[in-house]
Write a protein that holds these residues in place. Structure first.
Motif, mmCIF file in Angstrom:
data_model
loop_
_atom_site.group_PDB
_atom_site.id
_atom_site.type_symbol
_atom_site.label_atom_id
_atom_site.label_comp_id
_atom_site.label_asym_id
_atom_site.label_seq_id
_atom_site.Cartn_x
_atom_site.Cartn_y
_atom_site.Cartn_z
ATOM 1 N N ALA A 67 -23.725 -69.307 32.050
ATOM 2 C CA ALA A 67 -25.130 -69.695 32.089
ATOM 3 C C ALA A 67 -25.883 -68.805 31.101
ATOM 4 O O ALA A 67 -25.621 -67.606 31.011
ATOM 5 C CB ALA A 67 -25.698 -69.541 33.496
ATOM 6 N N VAL A 68 -26.797 -69.388 30.352
ATOM 7 C CA VAL A 68 -27.534 -68.652 29.325
ATOM 8 C C VAL A 68 -29.029 -68.793 29.598
ATOM 9 O O VAL A 68 -29.523 -69.910 29.781
ATOM 10 C CB VAL A 68 -27.219 -69.189 27.911
ATOM 11 C CG1 VAL A 68 -27.989 -68.402 26.849
ATOM 12 C CG2 VAL A 68 -25.722 -69.143 27.635
ATOM 13 N N PHE A 69 -29.742 -67.664 29.614
ATOM 14 C CA PHE A 69 -31.204 -67.696 29.743
ATOM 15 C C PHE A 69 -31.827 -67.072 28.501
ATOM 16 O O PHE A 69 -31.541 -65.916 28.165
ATOM 17 C CB PHE A 69 -31.674 -66.950 30.991
ATOM 18 C CG PHE A 69 -33.180 -66.925 31.109
ATOM 19 C CD1 PHE A 69 -33.863 -68.024 31.624
ATOM 20 C CD2 PHE A 69 -33.910 -65.824 30.679
ATOM 21 C CE1 PHE A 69 -35.245 -68.023 31.701
ATOM 22 C CE2 PHE A 69 -35.296 -65.810 30.760
ATOM 23 C CZ PHE A 69 -35.969 -66.912 31.275
ATOM 24 N N VAL A 70 -32.699 -67.831 27.829
ATOM 25 C CA VAL A 70 -33.355 -67.376 26.601
ATOM 26 C C VAL A 70 -34.826 -67.100 26.901
ATOM 27 O O VAL A 70 -35.538 -67.974 27.406
ATOM 28 C CB VAL A 70 -33.217 -68.412 25.472
ATOM 29 C CG1 VAL A 70 -33.881 -67.895 24.196
ATOM 30 C CG2 VAL A 70 -31.739 -68.717 25.211
ATOM 31 N N HIS A 71 -35.265 -65.908 26.571
ATOM 32 C CA HIS A 71 -36.621 -65.481 26.916
ATOM 33 C C HIS A 71 -37.685 -66.101 26.005
ATOM 34 O O HIS A 71 -37.407 -66.564 24.897
ATOM 35 C CB HIS A 71 -36.726 -63.952 26.868
ATOM 36 C CG HIS A 71 -36.731 -63.373 25.469
ATOM 37 N ND1 HIS A 71 -37.860 -63.293 24.692
ATOM 38 C CD2 HIS A 71 -35.729 -62.826 24.724
ATOM 39 C CE1 HIS A 71 -37.579 -62.721 23.536
ATOM 40 N NE2 HIS A 71 -36.283 -62.436 23.524
ATOM 41 N N GLY A 72 -38.917 -66.070 26.507
ATOM 42 C CA GLY A 72 -40.060 -66.524 25.738
ATOM 43 C C GLY A 72 -40.846 -65.369 25.136
ATOM 44 O O GLY A 72 -40.317 -64.288 24.924
ATOM 45 N N GLY A 73 -42.152 -65.625 24.887
ATOM 46 C CA GLY A 73 -43.002 -64.647 24.221
ATOM 47 C C GLY A 73 -43.543 -65.169 22.900
ATOM 48 O O GLY A 73 -43.908 -64.395 22.021
ATOM 49 N N TYR A 74 -43.591 -66.516 22.781
ATOM 50 C CA TYR A 74 -44.110 -67.170 21.575
ATOM 51 C C TYR A 74 -43.377 -66.740 20.307
ATOM 52 O O TYR A 74 -43.957 -66.716 19.220
ATOM 53 C CB TYR A 74 -45.616 -66.936 21.426
ATOM 54 C CG TYR A 74 -46.447 -67.852 22.293
ATOM 55 C CD1 TYR A 74 -46.276 -69.225 22.245
ATOM 56 C CD2 TYR A 74 -47.400 -67.335 23.160
ATOM 57 C CE1 TYR A 74 -47.039 -70.074 23.028
ATOM 58 C CE2 TYR A 74 -48.171 -68.178 23.958
ATOM 59 C CZ TYR A 74 -47.982 -69.551 23.886
ATOM 60 O OH TYR A 74 -48.736 -70.386 24.669
ATOM 61 N N TRP A 75 -42.119 -66.360 20.439
ATOM 62 C CA TRP A 75 -41.284 -65.982 19.298
ATOM 63 C C TRP A 75 -41.790 -64.725 18.590
ATOM 64 O O TRP A 75 -41.269 -64.365 17.541
ATOM 65 C CB TRP A 75 -41.184 -67.109 18.262
ATOM 66 C CG TRP A 75 -40.795 -68.443 18.772
ATOM 67 C CD1 TRP A 75 -39.535 -68.933 18.975
ATOM 68 C CD2 TRP A 75 -41.684 -69.530 19.110
ATOM 69 N NE1 TRP A 75 -39.584 -70.227 19.427
ATOM 70 C CE2 TRP A 75 -40.889 -70.628 19.528
ATOM 71 C CE3 TRP A 75 -43.077 -69.668 19.096
ATOM 72 C CZ2 TRP A 75 -41.437 -71.837 19.928
ATOM 73 C CZ3 TRP A 75 -43.633 -70.870 19.510
ATOM 74 C CH2 TRP A 75 -42.813 -71.933 19.914
ATOM 75 N N ILE A 76 -42.795 -64.056 19.162
ATOM 76 C CA ILE A 76 -43.378 -62.891 18.472
ATOM 77 C C ILE A 76 -43.371 -61.623 19.330
ATOM 78 O O ILE A 76 -43.770 -60.557 18.850
ATOM 79 C CB ILE A 76 -44.820 -63.165 17.980
ATOM 80 C CG1 ILE A 76 -45.736 -63.554 19.135
ATOM 81 C CG2 ILE A 76 -44.823 -64.225 16.895
ATOM 82 C CD1 ILE A 76 -47.192 -63.783 18.723
ATOM 83 N N ARG A 77 -42.932 -61.727 20.589
ATOM 84 C CA ARG A 77 -42.938 -60.544 21.448
ATOM 85 C C ARG A 77 -41.836 -60.636 22.506
ATOM 86 O O ARG A 77 -41.219 -61.674 22.664
ATOM 87 C CB ARG A 77 -44.299 -60.362 22.130
ATOM 88 C CG ARG A 77 -44.705 -61.500 23.029
ATOM 89 C CD ARG A 77 -46.063 -61.244 23.677
ATOM 90 N NE ARG A 77 -47.132 -61.341 22.708
ATOM 91 C CZ ARG A 77 -47.814 -62.473 22.483
ATOM 92 N NH1 ARG A 77 -47.524 -63.570 23.154
ATOM 93 N NH2 ARG A 77 -48.771 -62.510 21.591
ATOM 94 N N LEU A 78 -41.624 -59.509 23.190
ATOM 95 C CA LEU A 78 -40.671 -59.358 24.299
ATOM 96 C C LEU A 78 -39.208 -59.360 23.809
ATOM 97 O O LEU A 78 -38.931 -59.615 22.640
ATOM 98 C CB LEU A 78 -40.895 -60.425 25.371
ATOM 99 C CG LEU A 78 -42.322 -60.472 25.957
ATOM 100 C CD1 LEU A 78 -42.440 -61.614 26.967
ATOM 101 C CD2 LEU A 78 -42.700 -59.147 26.588
ATOM 102 N N ASP A 79 -38.315 -59.042 24.740
ATOM 103 C CA ASP A 79 -36.891 -59.007 24.442
ATOM 104 C C ASP A 79 -36.110 -59.212 25.740
ATOM 105 O O ASP A 79 -36.699 -59.416 26.808
ATOM 106 C CB ASP A 79 -36.493 -57.694 23.752
ATOM 107 C CG ASP A 79 -36.831 -56.460 24.577
ATOM 108 O OD1 ASP A 79 -36.507 -56.428 25.791
ATOM 109 O OD2 ASP A 79 -37.431 -55.525 24.038
ATOM 110 N N LYS A 80 -34.805 -59.131 25.655
ATOM 111 C CA LYS A 80 -33.952 -59.430 26.804
ATOM 112 C C LYS A 80 -34.153 -58.464 27.966
ATOM 113 O O LYS A 80 -33.879 -58.813 29.122
ATOM 114 C CB LYS A 80 -32.481 -59.418 26.375
ATOM 115 C CG LYS A 80 -31.981 -58.089 25.822
ATOM 116 C CD LYS A 80 -30.545 -58.193 25.362
ATOM 117 C CE LYS A 80 -30.063 -56.939 24.662
ATOM 118 N NZ LYS A 80 -30.129 -55.718 25.489
ATOM 119 N N SER A 81 -34.637 -57.256 27.704
ATOM 120 C CA SER A 81 -34.712 -56.231 28.742
ATOM 121 C C SER A 81 -35.734 -56.541 29.832
ATOM 122 O O SER A 81 -35.707 -55.907 30.894
ATOM 123 C CB SER A 81 -35.048 -54.868 28.122
ATOM 124 O OG SER A 81 -36.388 -54.821 27.662
#
Length: 269
Positions: A67-81
Motif C-alpha cells: 500500500a502506498v500513501f503519497v502526501h499533499g501540501g500543494y507540491w510546495i511543502r511538507l514531507d513524508k515525516s
C-alpha cells in the motif's frame, strides 16, 4: 486574468479553525509513531536527489501486498515525516505501507514529481510482492491518479499489480491553479496542465479509482472529486465517488489510522 478568486477556492487552512496548529500536531504524532514498536525502514532511496526517499512500514506478519500513501501540501511543502501514523490502518490489515516524498516546487515541476512517484512505487514494489494499492491526499491524490493514466510512469509489470487507486481530496484538473498566487512556485502553464491533469487524460483499461472528499471541504475540492469520477466513468474506468459527511480537508484523512474505517477499507482492506 480570471474573475474568480481562485486563491480562496484552494485556501483550506483559511477556512478551518485552528488549522495553523495542525502541521505541528501531525509532526508530533508521526514522530511518536516512529518511536513505537512497529518496524519501519526509514529513508530508503529510490533516486539520487535528497528528497527521493520513502519510508516502508511493515505489518506484523508477511505482507499481503504493498500500500502506498503519497502526501499533499500543494507540491510546495511538507514531507513524508508528517504522515507515518497514517500507515497504521493499512498495516493492521496486513499491508506493507510505503510513504514516499518528492522534490518540491519551485525546485521541481509537476512533471518531474510524477516521474519521481512512479520511481518510488517501482522501487517499493521490488521489495514487496503482491497487489499494490495507491492512496494520496490533496496534491498526493493528483500524483496517485497520474499513476493509473495511460501514460503512467510505472513500469508495465508494476502497473499490472495496481488493484486500487484512492484519491483523497485530490486535484485532478490543474488549470485553475494557473490563476493562483502559488503558481509563482508551481509554474504550471497550459501545456503542463493538459499533460498532468488526470481528469484530462485517459485511465488505463480496468482502472479502479475512488475519489473521496469531505462534505465540509472547499467547494472546489468537491468539484475536483466529482470531475474525476464522472469523466473516468465515461472512459470505462471502475469509479466511485464518496463525499463523507462531517469532514474538512484535514480531518478527512484521520481515519486512515483505523483498521476498520470506511476510508481504510477503500484503501487497503
Amino acid at each position: 486574468m480570471s474573475k474568480r478568486d481562485w486563491d480562496d477556492a484552494f485556501a483550506n487552512m483559511a477556512h478551518v479553525d485552528g488549522s495553523e496548529k495542525l502541521p505541528g500536531l501531525w509532526s508530533e504524532r508521526a514522530a511518536a509513531y516512529r518511536q513505537g514498536s512497529v518496524r519501519i525502514d526509514e529513508s530508503l532511496a529510490y533516486g539520487t536527489d535528497a528528497r527521493e526517499t520513502f519510508d516502508l512500514v511493515w505489518p506484523d506478519g508477511p505482507p499481503k501486498g504493498l500500500a502506498v500513501f503519497v502526501h499533499g501540501g500543494y507540491w510546495i511543502r511538507l514531507d513524508k515525516s508528517y504522515w507515518t501514523d497514517l500507515a497504521e490502518g493499512a498495516r493492521q490489515n496486513g499491508w506493507a505501507v510505503a510513504l514516499p516524498q518528492y522534490t518540491l516546487a519551485p525546485a521541481a515541476r509537476l512533471t518531474q514529481m510524477t516521474q519521481q512517484i512512479g520511481a518510488a512505487i517501482a522501487q517499493a514494489a521490488s521489495m514487496v510482492a503482491g497487489p499494490i494499492r495507491l492512496a494520496g491526499h490533496s496534491a498526493g491524490g493528483h500524483l496517485v491518479s497520474r499513476m493509473v493514466c495511460e501514460d503512467s510512469p510505472l513500469p508495465a509489470e508494476v502497473l499490472a499489480r495496481v488493484a486500487q487507486c484512492l484519491s483523497i481530496s485530490g486535484l485532478h484538473d490543474l488549470r485553475p491553479l494557473m490563476w493562483t498566487q502559488m503558481n509563482a512556485d508551481l509554474q504550471i502553464d497550459e501545456a503542463e496542465a493538459l499533460r498532468e491533469s488526470p481528469a484530462l487524460l485517459r485511465p488505463i483499461a480496468g482502472a479502479k479509482v475512488t475519489a473521496w472528499v469531505g462534505r465540509a471541504e472547499r467547494p472546489e475540492f468537491i468539484r475536483q472529486a466529482r470531475l474525476l469520477a464522472l469523466i473516468w466513468e465515461g472512459l470505462e474506468a471502475d469509479t466511485k465517488l464518496m463525499i463523507e459527511d462531517g469532514h474538512d480537508h484535514f480531518s478527512i484523512i484521520e481515519a486512515l489510522k483505523q483498521a476498520d474505517s470506511p476510508i481504510t477499507e477503500a484503501f487497503a482492506k
